[in-house]
Design an enzyme around this catalytic site. Sequence first.
Site, PDB file in Angstrom:
ATOM      1  N   GLY A  16       0.830  -1.195   0.000  1.00  9.20           N
ATOM      2  CA  GLY A  16       0.000   0.000   0.000  1.00  9.20           C
ATOM      3  C   GLY A  16       0.862   1.241   0.000  1.00  9.20           C
ATOM      4  N   GLY A  17       0.235   2.370   0.331  1.00 13.97           N
ATOM      5  CA  GLY A  17       0.934   3.635   0.292  1.00 13.97           C
ATOM      6  C   GLY A  17       1.984   3.773   1.364  1.00 13.97           C
ATOM      7  N   MET A  18       1.897   2.949   2.413  1.00 10.54           N
ATOM      8  CA  MET A  18       2.852   3.056   3.510  1.00 10.54           C
ATOM      9  C   MET A  18       3.963   2.015   3.422  1.00 10.54           C
ATOM     10  SD  MET A  18       2.131   2.902   7.611  1.00 10.54           S
ATOM     11  CE  MET A  18       3.492   2.859   8.783  1.00 10.54           C
ATOM     12  N   GLU A  20       5.097  -2.508   2.406  1.00 12.90           N
ATOM     13  CA  GLU A  20       4.812  -3.860   1.945  1.00 12.90           C
ATOM     14  C   GLU A  20       4.505  -4.748   3.143  1.00 12.90           C
ATOM     15  OE1 GLU A  20       7.632  -4.371  -1.937  1.00 12.90           O
ATOM     16  OE2 GLU A  20       8.634  -4.348   0.017  1.00 12.90           O
ATOM     17  N   VAL A  21       3.614  -5.730   2.943  1.00 12.77           N
ATOM     18  CA  VAL A  21       3.168  -6.595   4.034  1.00 12.77           C
ATOM     19  C   VAL A  21       3.563  -8.033   3.719  1.00 12.77           C
ATOM     20  CG1 VAL A  21       1.206  -7.328   5.429  1.00 12.77           C
ATOM     21  CG2 VAL A  21       1.229  -5.035   4.424  1.00 12.77           C
ATOM     22  N   LYS A  36       4.802  -5.459   8.488  1.00 13.32           N
ATOM     23  CA  LYS A  36       4.629  -4.356   7.536  1.00 13.32           C
ATOM     24  C   LYS A  36       5.936  -3.587   7.493  1.00 13.32           C
ATOM     25  CE  LYS A  36       0.864  -2.000   6.816  1.00 13.32           C
ATOM     26  NZ  LYS A  36      -0.311  -1.080   6.935  1.00 13.32           N
ATOM     27  N   ASP A 131      -9.923   4.606   7.618  1.00 13.37           N
ATOM     28  CA  ASP A 131     -10.010   3.703   6.467  1.00 13.37           C
ATOM     29  C   ASP A 131     -10.797   2.442   6.820  1.00 13.37           C
ATOM     30  OD1 ASP A 131      -9.594   2.915   3.842  1.00 13.37           O
ATOM     31  OD2 ASP A 131      -7.645   2.012   4.248  1.00 13.37           O
TER      32      ASP A 131
END
Length: 342
Positions: A16-18, A20-21, A36, A131
Amino acid sequence: MTAFGSYTLGRKIGAGGMGEVFLATRVSDSAQVVIKRVLPGLVSQSGFVDRFLDEVRVLARLQHPHVVRVFDFGEVNGQWFIAMEFVDGAPVGALDLQRTGRLGFEIASALDAAHSLRDAAGKSTPIVHRDVSPQNILLRASDGAAKLIDFGIASLGGKGAGGGKLGYAAPEQLLEDEASPLSDQYSLGVVLWECLAGRRAFDGEDVEVIRLVTEVGVDALPASALSDTVMRMCSLDPRSRYASMSEVVGAFRKFASISVSPLPGPLPRGREGVGVRAALQELSAVESAALGCVADGMTFEEAERAIEAAGVDGFALDLLEDLISKGALVAEDRDGVRRFKR
């Protein structure tokens, strides 16, 4: 498999924008966790690491049975990370009325805990999720319990920039770029609306979705005490919603102890889409609401109590008999007890 500090990274399960998971294993006890890993581009921004550490320390204090736990955070070879609880489950989908009520209680109580959080000194440090959406609510496979995940764009202090996914972000998030506990309430309301309706609340091109969210709102649901609560949460005007998430928790409290099997699954697209009761269009709104209360294996007495607890209009026994006569419900003998088959 890749060594990463005290963990071994497995496959990547998201981005996502923050960051990788990854699925990962904690070396010390072989426990499965989620890592994360923050994107390098963010780390290089001035002041980001300090903000990141401030927010993660607060998130680590958020201990609630329906919030994914933060176990650890730190830096490995210049890469900042968060280690979180792994949940073996699936995102929320279409659910019956009872399960939706229990979901509402569980996630509302999780958000209430976030909005009411205090630091070690007792100072108020509320967290706005920003969110809340089906993708960020997991139903645990073992018992159907709901878990709120991904506070990755959360805001400390109770307010912050809008954020959120189109179709779930509140009108004020889209119009004013501002999120608050009331916008979290709206987003949860839309998720619960979709669970009951079995379809997306808003669909179409982005411009059309924005118009629907900010000017039209969600369609009316079949009458019940639960749907009244959900519709109020989805009010376009924040002042028309519940004053706080603690009030929402109170509205859902009657569903707290309900134990039913979850029915996760993707929701069909389109405002004309139909849900899990698709073939039953001959039912009245009240009959549809009553049908949503009945889970597989329930006795007549259990089904009556469930319908009455949900506040559905009409006599519960008459509604059950009508549903049987229309073929919407089937009753069969199981071990000498007459139970419903779904």
